[in-house]
Design a protein around this motif. Structure first.
Motif, PDB file in Angstrom:
ATOM      1  N   ILE A 127       0.836  -1.199   0.000  1.00  0.00           N
ATOM      2  CA  ILE A 127       0.000   0.000   0.000  1.00  0.00           C
ATOM      3  C   ILE A 127       0.874   1.254   0.000  1.00  0.00           C
ATOM      4  N   THR A 128       1.933   1.232   0.774  1.00  0.00           N
ATOM      5  CA  THR A 128       2.864   2.368   0.789  1.00  0.00           C
ATOM      6  C   THR A 128       3.367   2.680  -0.609  1.00  0.00           C
ATOM      7  N   LEU A 129       3.771   1.640  -1.335  1.00  0.00           N
ATOM      8  CA  LEU A 129       4.278   1.855  -2.693  1.00  0.00           C
ATOM      9  C   LEU A 129       3.166   2.283  -3.644  1.00  0.00           C
ATOM     10  N   THR A 130       1.944   1.820  -3.423  1.00  0.00           N
ATOM     11  CA  THR A 130       0.800   2.264  -4.215  1.00  0.00           C
ATOM     12  C   THR A 130       0.647   3.776  -4.113  1.00  0.00           C
ATOM     13  N   VAL A 131       0.627   4.249  -2.891  1.00  0.00           N
ATOM     14  CA  VAL A 131       0.421   5.676  -2.644  1.00  0.00           C
ATOM     15  C   VAL A 131       1.586   6.496  -3.186  1.00  0.00           C
ATOM     16  N   LEU A 132       2.805   6.061  -2.912  1.00  0.00           N
ATOM     17  CA  LEU A 132       3.978   6.833  -3.327  1.00  0.00           C
ATOM     18  C   LEU A 132       4.165   6.834  -4.836  1.00  0.00           C
ATOM     19  N   THR A 141       2.990   9.977   8.649  1.00  0.00           N
ATOM     20  CA  THR A 141       1.645  10.070   9.223  1.00  0.00           C
ATOM     21  C   THR A 141       0.580   9.940   8.143  1.00  0.00           C
ATOM     22  N   GLU A 142       0.799  10.599   7.001  1.00  0.00           N
ATOM     23  CA  GLU A 142      -0.157  10.495   5.890  1.00  0.00           C
ATOM     24  C   GLU A 142      -0.239   9.056   5.387  1.00  0.00           C
ATOM     25  N   LEU A 143       0.895   8.400   5.289  1.00  0.00           N
ATOM     26  CA  LEU A 143       0.899   7.011   4.842  1.00  0.00           C
ATOM     27  C   LEU A 143       0.141   6.116   5.824  1.00  0.00           C
ATOM     28  N   ALA A 144       0.309   6.342   7.101  1.00  0.00           N
ATOM     29  CA  ALA A 144      -0.379   5.532   8.099  1.00  0.00           C
ATOM     30  C   ALA A 144      -1.895   5.639   7.932  1.00  0.00           C
ATOM     31  N   HIS A 145      -2.387   6.850   7.712  1.00  0.00           N
ATOM     32  CA  HIS A 145      -3.827   7.034   7.514  1.00  0.00           C
ATOM     33  C   HIS A 145      -4.289   6.387   6.203  1.00  0.00           C
ATOM     34  N   GLU A 146      -3.479   6.519   5.159  1.00  0.00           N
ATOM     35  CA  GLU A 146      -3.825   5.884   3.880  1.00  0.00           C
ATOM     36  C   GLU A 146      -3.912   4.374   4.029  1.00  0.00           C
ATOM     37  N   ILE A 147      -2.961   3.787   4.738  1.00  0.00           N
ATOM     38  CA  ILE A 147      -2.946   2.335   4.922  1.00  0.00           C
ATOM     39  C   ILE A 147      -4.186   1.895   5.687  1.00  0.00           C
ATOM     40  N   HIS A 157     -10.540  -9.631  12.148  1.00  0.00           N
ATOM     41  CA  HIS A 157      -9.400  -8.778  12.449  1.00  0.00           C
ATOM     42  C   HIS A 157      -9.852  -7.335  12.676  1.00  0.00           C
ATOM     43  N   GLU A 158      -9.581  -6.806  13.863  1.00  0.00           N
ATOM     44  CA  GLU A 158      -9.887  -5.417  14.165  1.00  0.00           C
ATOM     45  C   GLU A 158      -8.784  -4.531  13.592  1.00  0.00           C
ATOM     46  N   LEU A 159      -9.191  -3.443  12.946  1.00  0.00           N
ATOM     47  CA  LEU A 159      -8.205  -2.555  12.336  1.00  0.00           C
ATOM     48  C   LEU A 159      -7.362  -1.870  13.404  1.00  0.00           C
ATOM     49  N   PRO A 160      -6.044  -1.817  13.201  1.00  0.00           N
ATOM     50  CA  PRO A 160      -5.193  -1.055  14.124  1.00  0.00           C
ATOM     51  C   PRO A 160      -5.420   0.434  13.923  1.00  0.00           C
ATOM     52  N   SER A 161      -5.049   1.228  14.898  1.00  0.00           N
ATOM     53  CA  SER A 161      -5.171   2.677  14.767  1.00  0.00           C
ATOM     54  C   SER A 161      -4.090   3.203  13.829  1.00  0.00           C
ATOM     55  N   ALA A 162      -4.292   4.420  13.328  1.00  0.00           N
ATOM     56  CA  ALA A 162      -3.276   5.044  12.468  1.00  0.00           C
ATOM     57  C   ALA A 162      -1.977   5.255  13.239  1.00  0.00           C
ATOM     58  N   GLU A 163      -2.084   5.525  14.525  1.00  0.00           N
ATOM     59  CA  GLU A 163      -0.882   5.713  15.345  1.00  0.00           C
ATOM     60  C   GLU A 163      -0.079   4.411  15.440  1.00  0.00           C
ATOM     61  N   GLU A 164      -0.783   3.293  15.630  1.00  0.00           N
ATOM     62  CA  GLU A 164      -0.099   1.997  15.689  1.00  0.00           C
ATOM     63  C   GLU A 164       0.577   1.675  14.357  1.00  0.00           C
ATOM     64  N   ILE A 165      -0.138   1.932  13.269  1.00  0.00           N
ATOM     65  CA  ILE A 165       0.439   1.692  11.944  1.00  0.00           C
ATOM     66  C   ILE A 165       1.652   2.598  11.728  1.00  0.00           C
ATOM     67  N   HIS A 171       9.431   2.011  12.491  1.00  0.00           N
ATOM     68  CA  HIS A 171      10.431   1.094  13.041  1.00  0.00           C
ATOM     69  C   HIS A 171      10.692  -0.134  12.163  1.00  0.00           C
ATOM     70  N   VAL A 172       9.725  -0.511  11.314  1.00  0.00           N
ATOM     71  CA  VAL A 172       9.851  -1.775  10.581  1.00  0.00           C
ATOM     72  C   VAL A 172       9.757  -1.584   9.064  1.00  0.00           C
ATOM     73  N   HIS A 173       8.611  -1.114   8.599  1.00  0.00           N
ATOM     74  CA  HIS A 173       8.306  -1.224   7.176  1.00  0.00           C
ATOM     75  C   HIS A 173       9.035  -0.194   6.306  1.00  0.00           C
ATOM     76  N   LEU A 174       9.073   1.048   6.720  1.00  0.00           N
ATOM     77  CA  LEU A 174       9.787   2.045   5.914  1.00  0.00           C
ATOM     78  C   LEU A 174      11.293   1.786   5.883  1.00  0.00           C
ATOM     79  N   PRO A 175      11.931   1.419   7.009  1.00  0.00           N
ATOM     80  CA  PRO A 175      13.347   1.051   6.918  1.00  0.00           C
ATOM     81  C   PRO A 175      13.590  -0.144   5.996  1.00  0.00           C
TER      82      PRO A 175
END
Length: 252
Positions: A127-132, A141-147, A157-165, A171-175
């Motif tokens: 999804i990150t690559l889709t948006v970018l 922060t914008e990417l987290a909301h988009e995801i 599955h309950e959706l995680p919050s934008a803050e959690e994403i 810490h994980v996905h962008l690096p």
């Protein structure tokens, strides 16, 4: 920082993020649906060493890798039928194997293709690559909301919050995406920009190439699976919507 939810990972992409496993599938397609472990061992060892005459230790080392790592992974992903005490490896009926695009994906030969396929195995990264790809630059922060907006809502599955994403992105996905050079990520500012990586662009070109013949072959498969396939292969901007039947051989 860890996350739960294997539903976010694509087992097909995880499995083929290994040159040896891709070579196994190509060998089974090329020389017959059934091969012995010794035949696969000799082929993989020769491919890796670049020569046909191999020493016994080289063959033994490859057979250990094959039987302890690669064949179990292929069997778990539904690509082959094989048991640890059996010398016969038989290709299974995974629906992705009927897709000509999938074979072209297996044939990509580049030094960093393993790392890029592995990076693409997680839905947040796709999804990150889709948006970018469409907008070139976004904040974390914008990417987290988009995801969060694009994640499917399910009963299980309950959706995680934008803050959690956002924390997982930082810490994980962008690096991870930055490490394989498909994005540039600045942890200090949170800015993320898209890189036109040649291997990534080639993967996208293959996956989102329209192929009506494959749709016809799969017509009626699992109650409308072909419709999902056709939508995912129209060449839209949605790089997150990979062909659904690549994820799971039984449930689409």
């Amino acid at each position: 920082m860890t996350e739960s939810g294997t539903h976010l990972r694509n087992p097909t992409l995880e499995c083929i993020a290994s040159r040896h496993r891709r070579e196994c599938l190509l060998a089974l397609n090329r020389w017959g649906s059934t091969l012995s472990v010794k035949q696969l061992t000799a082929y993989l060892a020769a491919t890796e060493q670049g020569r046909s005459s191999l020493d016994t230790p080289e063959l033994e080392a490859m057979q250990v890798q094959l039987t302890h790592v690669h064949l179990p992974a292929l069997e778990d992903a539904g690509f082959i039928s094989w048991k640890e005490d059996d010398d016969v490896v038989q290709i299974a009926t995974h629906p992705a194997l009927d897709d000509p695009r999938f074979e072209r994906l297996l044939k990509i030969n580049a030094g960093d293709v393993d790392a890029i396929l592995s990076a693409l195995s997680h839905e947040y990264r796709r999804i990150t690559l889709t948006v970018l790809e469409a907008e070139q630059t976004k904040s974390r922060t914008e990417l987290a909301h988009e995801i969060r907006h694009r994640l499917p809502v399910t009963v299980d599955h309950e959706l995680p919050s934008a803050e959690e994403i956002g924390l997982l992105l930082h810490h994980v996905h962008l690096p991870t995406l930055d490490e394989v050079d498909v994005i540039d990520f600045d942890p200090a500012t949170g800015d993320v920009s898209y890189n036109d990586h040649p291997v990534l662009e080639r993967i996208f070109a293959i996956v989102f190439e329209r192929d009506d013949s494959a749709v016809e072959k799969l017509d009626g498969f699992l109650n409308g699976l072909a419709d999902s396939y056709q939508q995912a292969s129209r060449g839209t901007n949605s790089k997150a919507d990979w062909p659904h039947f690549w994820n799971n051989p039984y449930y689409g």
